[in-house]
Design a protein around this motif. Structure first.
Motif, PDB file in Angstrom:
ATOM      1  N   LEU A  39       0.735  -1.090  -0.258  1.00  0.00           N
ATOM      2  CA  LEU A  39       0.081  -0.206   0.171  1.00  0.00           C
ATOM      3  C   LEU A  39       0.955   1.084  -0.076  1.00  0.00           C
ATOM      4  O   LEU A  39       1.690   1.624   1.192  1.00  0.00           O
ATOM      5  CB  LEU A  39      -0.727   0.077   1.177  1.00  0.00           C
ATOM      6  N   ALA A  40       0.996   1.920  -1.224  1.00  0.00           N
ATOM      7  CA  ALA A  40       1.720   3.254  -1.233  1.00  0.00           C
ATOM      8  C   ALA A  40       0.992   4.246  -1.610  1.00  0.00           C
ATOM      9  O   ALA A  40       0.334   4.176  -2.708  1.00  0.00           O
ATOM     10  CB  ALA A  40       3.104   2.891  -2.242  1.00  0.00           C
ATOM     11  N   THR A  41       0.865   5.108  -0.867  1.00  0.00           N
ATOM     12  CA  THR A  41       0.071   6.361  -1.224  1.00  0.00           C
ATOM     13  C   THR A  41       1.061   7.692  -1.155  1.00  0.00           C
ATOM     14  O   THR A  41       2.390   7.501  -0.818  1.00  0.00           O
ATOM     15  CB  THR A  41      -0.806   6.611  -0.326  1.00  0.00           C
ATOM     16  N   CYS A  42       0.391   8.950  -1.102  1.00  0.00           N
ATOM     17  CA  CYS A  42       1.313  10.184  -1.064  1.00  0.00           C
ATOM     18  C   CYS A  42       1.806  10.343   0.430  1.00  0.00           C
ATOM     19  O   CYS A  42       2.838  10.940   0.465  1.00  0.00           O
ATOM     20  CB  CYS A  42       0.405  11.332  -1.482  1.00  0.00           C
ATOM     21  N   ASN A  43       1.308   9.734   1.321  1.00  0.00           N
ATOM     22  CA  ASN A  43       1.933  10.020   2.709  1.00  0.00           C
ATOM     23  C   ASN A  43       2.211   8.567   3.452  1.00  0.00           C
ATOM     24  O   ASN A  43       2.270   8.669   4.652  1.00  0.00           O
ATOM     25  CB  ASN A  43       1.084  10.958   3.620  1.00  0.00           C
ATOM     26  N   VAL A 281       0.801  27.104  -8.256  1.00  0.00           N
ATOM     27  CA  VAL A 281       1.220  25.523  -8.602  1.00  0.00           C
ATOM     28  C   VAL A 281       1.120  24.847  -7.417  1.00  0.00           C
ATOM     29  O   VAL A 281       1.392  25.093  -6.291  1.00  0.00           O
ATOM     30  CB  VAL A 281       2.796  25.763  -8.883  1.00  0.00           C
ATOM     31  N   VAL A 282       0.193  23.870  -7.533  1.00  0.00           N
ATOM     32  CA  VAL A 282       0.144  22.888  -6.443  1.00  0.00           C
ATOM     33  C   VAL A 282       0.709  21.500  -7.030  1.00  0.00           C
ATOM     34  O   VAL A 282       0.454  21.086  -7.962  1.00  0.00           O
ATOM     35  CB  VAL A 282      -1.382  22.442  -6.501  1.00  0.00           C
ATOM     36  N   ASP A 283       1.618  20.915  -6.112  1.00  0.00           N
ATOM     37  CA  ASP A 283       2.392  19.743  -6.369  1.00  0.00           C
ATOM     38  C   ASP A 283       1.837  18.627  -5.487  1.00  0.00           C
ATOM     39  O   ASP A 283       2.323  18.642  -4.318  1.00  0.00           O
ATOM     40  CB  ASP A 283       4.100  20.293  -6.149  1.00  0.00           C
ATOM     41  N   LEU A 284       1.121  17.756  -5.879  1.00  0.00           N
ATOM     42  CA  LEU A 284       0.518  16.481  -5.284  1.00  0.00           C
ATOM     43  C   LEU A 284       1.180  15.560  -5.446  1.00  0.00           C
ATOM     44  O   LEU A 284       0.891  14.379  -4.793  1.00  0.00           O
ATOM     45  CB  LEU A 284      -0.991  16.334  -5.351  1.00  0.00           C
ATOM     46  N   ALA A 285       2.218  15.525  -6.088  1.00  0.00           N
ATOM     47  CA  ALA A 285       3.295  14.113  -6.357  1.00  0.00           C
ATOM     48  C   ALA A 285       3.995  13.957  -5.253  1.00  0.00           C
ATOM     49  O   ALA A 285       4.797  14.761  -4.833  1.00  0.00           O
ATOM     50  CB  ALA A 285       3.932  14.217  -7.536  1.00  0.00           C
ATOM     51  N   LEU A 286       4.161  12.568  -4.603  1.00  0.00           N
ATOM     52  CA  LEU A 286       5.085  12.215  -3.649  1.00  0.00           C
ATOM     53  C   LEU A 286       6.476  12.417  -3.986  1.00  0.00           C
ATOM     54  O   LEU A 286       7.182  12.910  -3.131  1.00  0.00           O
ATOM     55  CB  LEU A 286       4.706  10.822  -3.369  1.00  0.00           C
ATOM     56  N   SER A 287       6.733  12.263  -5.270  1.00  0.00           N
ATOM     57  CA  SER A 287       8.250  12.474  -5.426  1.00  0.00           C
ATOM     58  C   SER A 287       8.431  13.860  -6.073  1.00  0.00           C
ATOM     59  O   SER A 287       9.533  14.243  -6.461  1.00  0.00           O
ATOM     60  CB  SER A 287       8.745  11.196  -6.446  1.00  0.00           C
ATOM     61  N   HIS A 288       7.343  14.632  -5.986  1.00  0.00           N
ATOM     62  CA  HIS A 288       7.561  16.196  -6.513  1.00  0.00           C
ATOM     63  C   HIS A 288       7.447  16.041  -7.942  1.00  0.00           C
ATOM     64  O   HIS A 288       8.478  15.750  -8.684  1.00  0.00           O
ATOM     65  CB  HIS A 288       8.577  16.716  -6.006  1.00  0.00           C
ATOM     66  N   ASP A 289       6.798  17.159  -8.763  1.00  0.00           N
ATOM     67  CA  ASP A 289       6.692  17.341 -10.069  1.00  0.00           C
ATOM     68  C   ASP A 289       7.512  18.462  -9.953  1.00  0.00           C
ATOM     69  O   ASP A 289       7.853  18.990 -11.303  1.00  0.00           O
ATOM     70  CB  ASP A 289       5.275  17.438 -10.414  1.00  0.00           C
ATOM     71  N   PHE A 290       7.375  19.191  -9.150  1.00  0.00           N
ATOM     72  CA  PHE A 290       8.217  20.663  -9.072  1.00  0.00           C
ATOM     73  C   PHE A 290       9.470  20.868  -8.125  1.00  0.00           C
ATOM     74  O   PHE A 290       9.319  20.293  -7.228  1.00  0.00           O
ATOM     75  CB  PHE A 290       7.310  21.877  -9.058  1.00  0.00           C
ATOM     76  N   ASP A 291      10.363  21.409  -8.567  1.00  0.00           N
ATOM     77  CA  ASP A 291      11.649  21.714  -7.712  1.00  0.00           C
ATOM     78  C   ASP A 291      11.115  22.634  -6.707  1.00  0.00           C
ATOM     79  O   ASP A 291      10.206  23.782  -6.949  1.00  0.00           O
ATOM     80  CB  ASP A 291      12.791  22.431  -8.262  1.00  0.00           C
TER      81      ASP A 291
END
Length: 487
Positions: A39-43, A281-291
């Motif tokens: 089970l892998a999610t954003c947190n 800018v909203v970055d909801l990716a766990l590994s980050h889409d934005f610096d």
């Protein structure tokens, strides 16, 4: 089998580490030789598996195997991986998964997205062939419990999620709140679960201009499968879309981050005619889409998962307690049923043992008296007695299982009757009984059958029953011997 869970969440680790641990989640379960669900999610990054033994050493061995694979797939130091996970066993693991599915362990308490992720984890494990019957039952029951929390409690009725909180923050930062969205132009990056939720939330808030971009080329299929009027963006359309956008949402979780310089160029923040309207800018990716340095750009506001976690609204104590009561009841019901199922093997062993004793005694009677009516009456009577003798031990077995005392019952069988209860193999299936072919019988067996059949009336089953009462197919080899003996 012993249930074991390795848990790494936002409450103990920074989201960057959780994201790195989760980087190889898709390949993890298939890399270990045991039933496992990831089970892998954003947190969070959690692994549910079954140890092949119940001793402390067996559980530790299973834990070490899982940690080795996490270290290998994530590329993190093995010692760091070992420190990142806490271990839950049996009842604790069950309770934790039920709470997770209900949104009680999330950064946004009561979030509804996690329930879908629990279901998806089960589906992924089933597709990969790494599931077991016990884990399937566990995850299915956790999903049903999450649904009950959603429909029966005030916590579930709020419908909060990480996406909804992020969009609330974005509206507030623009100073317009809910009024910001009906006229906003939005670019959505990614086509995963969060992208689907984001698109639905944007449409619900009145956004009509939504462009979707995917580096994997799935944008067209993504928008075609969903309502809302979003359009797929090609790579060459991205600069114009960024320049016109009021809001950019990153949900892809890819290996490459968009840098501040790229945002600056794509969105037209510099140059001869720089844009004048602000950009969120909203970055909801766990590994980050934005610096992270995107936040330093003039005219740009960056909202990350960390921002959402800190800004997530608290829930009233009554709502949370209401949800916890539903979860606690479901956990107790599941554990009781699970313990009762664990008694089945002991009951089967006791019944088999008693039946073997009965068969042994009846064989003695048949050898002494043959197939007589008296012998059959004795057998029927004895079988009735056996059923009555087994009734109370069977009921007691289930009662003790419900009390978590199955092992006491198994030990009693071993001490009192010398019965060994076999360990059930999860994937083993009993082969159906095979009918013996003529060539499987020895010559002596065939001769004995033929000799007996000469005493049986034509068309009869045995010498003590009239022809026509029973019908049975004779083995050709025996029929031939019978004819020769009769001649």
């Amino acid at each position: 089998m012993v249930l074991i869970s390795l848990v790494a969440t936002h409450s103990e680790l920074d989201l960057e580490t959780v994201g790195t641990l989760s980087s190889g989640a898709a390949e993890l379960a298939g890399s270990v030789h045991m039933p496992a669900v990831t089970l892998a999610t954003c947190n969070r990054m959690e692994i549910y598996a079954e140890s092949t033994g119940s001793s402390h050493d067996d559980v530790q061995t299973t834990r070490e195997q899982l940690l080795d694979v996490v270290a290998e797939t994530s590329g993190l130091d093995r010692e760091l991986v070992g420190r990142s996970f806490r271990t839950l066993v049996e009842d604790d693991a069950v309770s934790h998964l039920f709470e997770v599915g209900a949104g009680l362990d999330s950064a946004v308490i009561g979030e509804r997205e996690i329930a879908g992720q629990v279901r998806k984890s089960l589906a992924d494990a089933q597709h990969a062939g790494t599931i077991s019957g016990n884990l399937t039952k566990l995850f299915e029951t956790a999903s049903r419990t999450a649904k009950d929390v959603g429909t029966r409690t005030a916590l579930g009725s709020r419908g909060r999620s990480i996406v909804s909180v992020a969009l609330d923050i974005a509206g507030d930062m623009r100073g317009d709140g809910a009024a910001f969205y009906p006229g906003a132009k939005v670019v959505l990056i990614g086509t995963g679960a969060y992208s689907g939720t984001s698109l639905a939330q944007l449409v619900e808030r009145g956004v009509t201009d939504i462009g979707v971009f995917s580096g994997s080329g799935r944008a067209e299929d993504f928008v075609a499968e969903r309502a809302g009027g979003a359009r797929a963006l090609q790579m060459q359309e991205l600069p114009a879309a960024f320049r016109e956008a009021d809001l950019i949402i990153g949900c892809s979780g890819g290996n490459r981050r968009i840098t501040a310089r790229e945002v600056e160029n794509l969105a037209g923040l510099t140059g001869s005619s720089p844009r004048v309207k602000p950009l969120t800018v909203v970055d909801l990716a766990l590994s980050h889409d934005f610096d992270p340095d995107v936040a330093e750009l003039d005219g740009v506001d960056l909202i990350t998962l960390e921002s959402v976690k800190m800004a997530a609204p608290g829930e009233t104590e009554d709502s949370v307690q209401e949800a916890r009561d539903v979860v606690a009841s479901a956990v107790q019901t599941y554990l009781t049923e699970r313990r009762e199922r664990s008694a089945d093997d002991a009951i089967v062993a006791l019944r088999r043992h008693t039946q073997e004793l009965l068969d042994e005694e009846m064989n003695k009677i048949r050898k002494q008296h043959g197939c007589t009516g008296a012998a059959e009456e004795v057998e029927f009577a004895v079988r009735r007695i056996v059923r009555k003798m087994l009734h109370t031990p069977t009921v007691r077995a289930r009662e003790m299982a419900a009390e978590g005392r199955t092992e006491d019952y198994v030990r009693a069988l071993q001490d009192l009757h010398g019965i060994e209860v076999p360990v059930r193999a999860e994937t083993a299936r009993a082969a159906p009984a095979k009918r013996r072919r003529a060539e499987d019988f020895s010559a002596a067996e065939l001769a004995q059958m033929a000799s007996y059949l000469t005493k049986v009336p034509a068309g009869g089953f045995c010498q003590h029953h009239r022809p026509g009462e029973f019908a049975i197919e004779r083995i050709d080899a025996v029929r031939g011997l019978q004819i020769r003996r009769a001649g």
